[in-house]
Design a protein around this motif. Sequence first.
Motif, PDB file in Angstrom:
ATOM      1  N   ARG A  52     -11.305  43.341  41.358  1.00 16.28           N
ATOM      2  CA  ARG A  52      -9.935  42.859  41.198  1.00 16.28           C
ATOM      3  C   ARG A  52      -9.002  43.713  42.047  1.00 16.28           C
ATOM      4  NH1 ARG A  52     -10.504  39.099  37.425  1.00 16.28           N
ATOM      5  NH2 ARG A  52     -11.970  39.418  35.743  1.00 16.28           N
ATOM      6  N   ARG A  53      -8.210  43.028  42.868  1.00 19.23           N
ATOM      7  CA  ARG A  53      -7.188  43.687  43.688  1.00 19.23           C
ATOM      8  C   ARG A  53      -5.871  42.996  43.392  1.00 19.23           C
ATOM      9  NH1 ARG A  53      -9.840  43.207  49.625  1.00 19.23           N
ATOM     10  NH2 ARG A  53     -11.930  43.834  49.051  1.00 19.23           N
ATOM     11  N   GLY A  54      -5.077  43.628  42.583  1.00 15.17           N
ATOM     12  CA  GLY A  54      -3.822  43.001  42.178  1.00 15.17           C
ATOM     13  C   GLY A  54      -4.103  41.713  41.434  1.00 15.17           C
ATOM     14  N   ARG A  55      -3.556  40.618  41.933  1.00 19.29           N
ATOM     15  CA  ARG A  55      -3.763  39.325  41.289  1.00 19.29           C
ATOM     16  C   ARG A  55      -5.006  38.607  41.818  1.00 19.29           C
ATOM     17  NH1 ARG A  55       1.270  35.803  41.758  1.00 19.29           N
ATOM     18  NH2 ARG A  55       0.040  34.534  40.343  1.00 19.29           N
ATOM     19  N   GLU A  56      -5.617  39.187  42.839  1.00 21.05           N
ATOM     20  CA  GLU A  56      -6.781  38.519  43.447  1.00 21.05           C
ATOM     21  C   GLU A  56      -8.075  39.021  42.828  1.00 21.05           C
ATOM     22  OE1 GLU A  56      -5.491  37.395  47.940  1.00 21.05           O
ATOM     23  OE2 GLU A  56      -6.162  39.451  47.591  1.00 21.05           O
ATOM     24  N   ARG A  57      -9.011  38.114  42.771  1.00 21.97           N
ATOM     25  CA  ARG A  57     -10.355  38.412  42.278  1.00 21.97           C
ATOM     26  C   ARG A  57     -11.295  38.189  43.456  1.00 21.97           C
ATOM     27  NH1 ARG A  57     -13.906  36.712  37.346  1.00 21.97           N
ATOM     28  NH2 ARG A  57     -15.668  35.878  38.483  1.00 21.97           N
ATOM     29  N   TRP A  58     -11.883  39.266  43.969  1.00 22.49           N
ATOM     30  CA  TRP A  58     -12.805  39.198  45.096  1.00 22.49           C
ATOM     31  C   TRP A  58     -14.229  39.142  44.575  1.00 22.49           C
ATOM     32  CZ3 TRP A  58     -11.686  38.887  50.294  1.00 22.49           C
ATOM     33  CH2 TRP A  58     -10.343  38.969  50.618  1.00 22.49           C
ATOM     34  N   ASN A  59     -14.993  38.209  45.098  1.00 25.30           N
ATOM     35  CA  ASN A  59     -16.373  37.977  44.667  1.00 25.30           C
ATOM     36  C   ASN A  59     -17.314  38.447  45.766  1.00 25.30           C
ATOM     37  OD1 ASN A  59     -15.803  36.268  42.153  1.00 25.30           O
ATOM     38  ND2 ASN A  59     -14.567  35.304  43.740  1.00 25.30           N
ATOM     39  N   HIS A  60     -18.134  39.439  45.426  1.00 27.43           N
ATOM     40  CA  HIS A  60     -19.090  40.025  46.362  1.00 27.43           C
ATOM     41  C   HIS A  60     -20.503  39.607  45.966  1.00 27.43           C
ATOM     42  CE1 HIS A  60     -16.190  43.113  47.920  1.00 27.43           C
ATOM     43  NE2 HIS A  60     -15.649  42.907  46.732  1.00 27.43           N
ATOM     44  N   LEU A  61     -21.336  39.339  46.951  1.00 24.22           N
ATOM     45  CA  LEU A  61     -22.745  39.025  46.695  1.00 24.22           C
ATOM     46  C   LEU A  61     -23.510  40.317  46.439  1.00 24.22           C
ATOM     47  CD1 LEU A  61     -25.230  37.122  46.718  1.00 24.22           C
ATOM     48  CD2 LEU A  61     -25.371  37.543  49.170  1.00 24.22           C
ATOM     49  N   ASP A  62     -24.332  40.321  45.414  1.00 26.00           N
ATOM     50  CA  ASP A  62     -25.299  41.390  45.184  1.00 26.00           C
ATOM     51  C   ASP A  62     -26.675  40.743  45.288  1.00 26.00           C
ATOM     52  OD1 ASP A  62     -26.951  43.429  44.431  1.00 26.00           O
ATOM     53  OD2 ASP A  62     -25.925  43.881  42.556  1.00 26.00           O
ATOM     54  N   ALA A  63     -27.345  40.954  46.402  1.00 30.48           N
ATOM     55  CA  ALA A  63     -28.627  40.295  46.660  1.00 30.48           C
ATOM     56  C   ALA A  63     -29.810  41.019  46.021  1.00 30.48           C
ATOM     57  CB  ALA A  63     -28.855  40.161  48.168  1.00 30.48           C
ATOM     58  N   LEU A  64     -29.574  42.130  45.356  1.00 30.53           N
ATOM     59  CA  LEU A  64     -30.675  42.883  44.754  1.00 30.53           C
ATOM     60  C   LEU A  64     -31.515  42.058  43.781  1.00 30.53           C
ATOM     61  CD1 LEU A  64     -32.065  45.599  44.800  1.00 30.53           C
ATOM     62  CD2 LEU A  64     -30.541  46.342  42.973  1.00 30.53           C
ATOM     63  N   PRO A  65     -30.922  41.233  42.906  1.00 34.17           N
ATOM     64  CA  PRO A  65     -31.770  40.417  42.034  1.00 34.17           C
ATOM     65  C   PRO A  65     -32.678  39.454  42.816  1.00 34.17           C
ATOM     66  CG  PRO A  65     -29.541  40.495  41.160  1.00 34.17           C
ATOM     67  CD  PRO A  65     -29.503  41.123  42.535  1.00 34.17           C
ATOM     68  N   ILE A  66     -32.215  38.947  43.934  1.00 34.40           N
ATOM     69  CA  ILE A  66     -33.058  38.066  44.753  1.00 34.40           C
ATOM     70  C   ILE A  66     -34.192  38.877  45.372  1.00 34.40           C
ATOM     71  CG2 ILE A  66     -33.106  36.548  46.782  1.00 34.40           C
ATOM     72  CD1 ILE A  66     -30.163  35.849  46.064  1.00 34.40           C
ATOM     73  N   HIS A  67     -33.888  40.104  45.765  1.00 32.90           N
ATOM     74  CA  HIS A  67     -34.923  40.993  46.302  1.00 32.90           C
ATOM     75  C   HIS A  67     -35.991  41.272  45.233  1.00 32.90           C
ATOM     76  CE1 HIS A  67     -36.802  44.102  48.668  1.00 32.90           C
ATOM     77  NE2 HIS A  67     -36.651  44.946  47.669  1.00 32.90           N
ATOM     78  N   ASP A  68     -35.557  41.423  43.985  1.00 36.19           N
ATOM     79  CA  ASP A  68     -36.520  41.639  42.896  1.00 36.19           C
ATOM     80  C   ASP A  68     -37.468  40.451  42.745  1.00 36.19           C
ATOM     81  OD1 ASP A  68     -35.366  44.108  42.410  1.00 36.19           O
ATOM     82  OD2 ASP A  68     -34.135  43.388  40.732  1.00 36.19           O
ATOM     83  N   VAL A  69     -36.949  39.238  42.913  1.00 34.45           N
ATOM     84  CA  VAL A  69     -37.796  38.037  42.866  1.00 34.45           C
ATOM     85  C   VAL A  69     -38.789  38.076  44.028  1.00 34.45           C
ATOM     86  CG1 VAL A  69     -37.807  35.529  43.163  1.00 34.45           C
ATOM     87  CG2 VAL A  69     -36.133  36.596  41.655  1.00 34.45           C
ATOM     88  N   GLN A  70     -38.306  38.453  45.187  1.00 34.53           N
ATOM     89  CA  GLN A  70     -39.179  38.533  46.359  1.00 34.53           C
ATOM     90  C   GLN A  70     -40.294  39.542  46.124  1.00 34.53           C
ATOM     91  OE1 GLN A  70     -39.801  40.992  48.908  1.00 34.53           O
ATOM     92  NE2 GLN A  70     -41.019  39.541  50.058  1.00 34.53           N
TER      93      GLN A  70
END
Length: 120
Positions: free
Chosen positions: A65-83
């Motif tokens: 959260r930056r002020g009124r904005e909500r920034w969405n970041h990818l965390d690919a680690l769970p996909i790596h765990d599937v791999q």
Amino acid sequence: MSTEDKFDALFKALGHRARRRILDLIKDGPQTTGALCALLTDLDRCTVMQHLSVLEKAGLVVVERRGRERWNHLDALPIHDVQKRWIGPYAAHAMTMLADIEGLAEPEAYSVETHDNSPA
């Protein structure tokens, strides 16, 4: 949350095309929720927020959260765990089987290529 529960949440999150689209949109960099809503014109803001919530619970999206904005970041680690758990071992096994089949299908070619080092 157990490991199996984490995988259940991950596969649930990946099981919906809208959530996969969201992941595609944030894979090259974070996006605000407003930007995602603008890009996903077939979904209303409430629906986008619900999909983001599922992705966040699965560990695929990290929210900043930056002020009124909500920034969405990818965390690919769970996909790596599937791999690591499934794709890698199965792919290695498949490659071994293909190499075995190739060796059986072309034993003469295999023998000549690997054992004949004399000039032509």
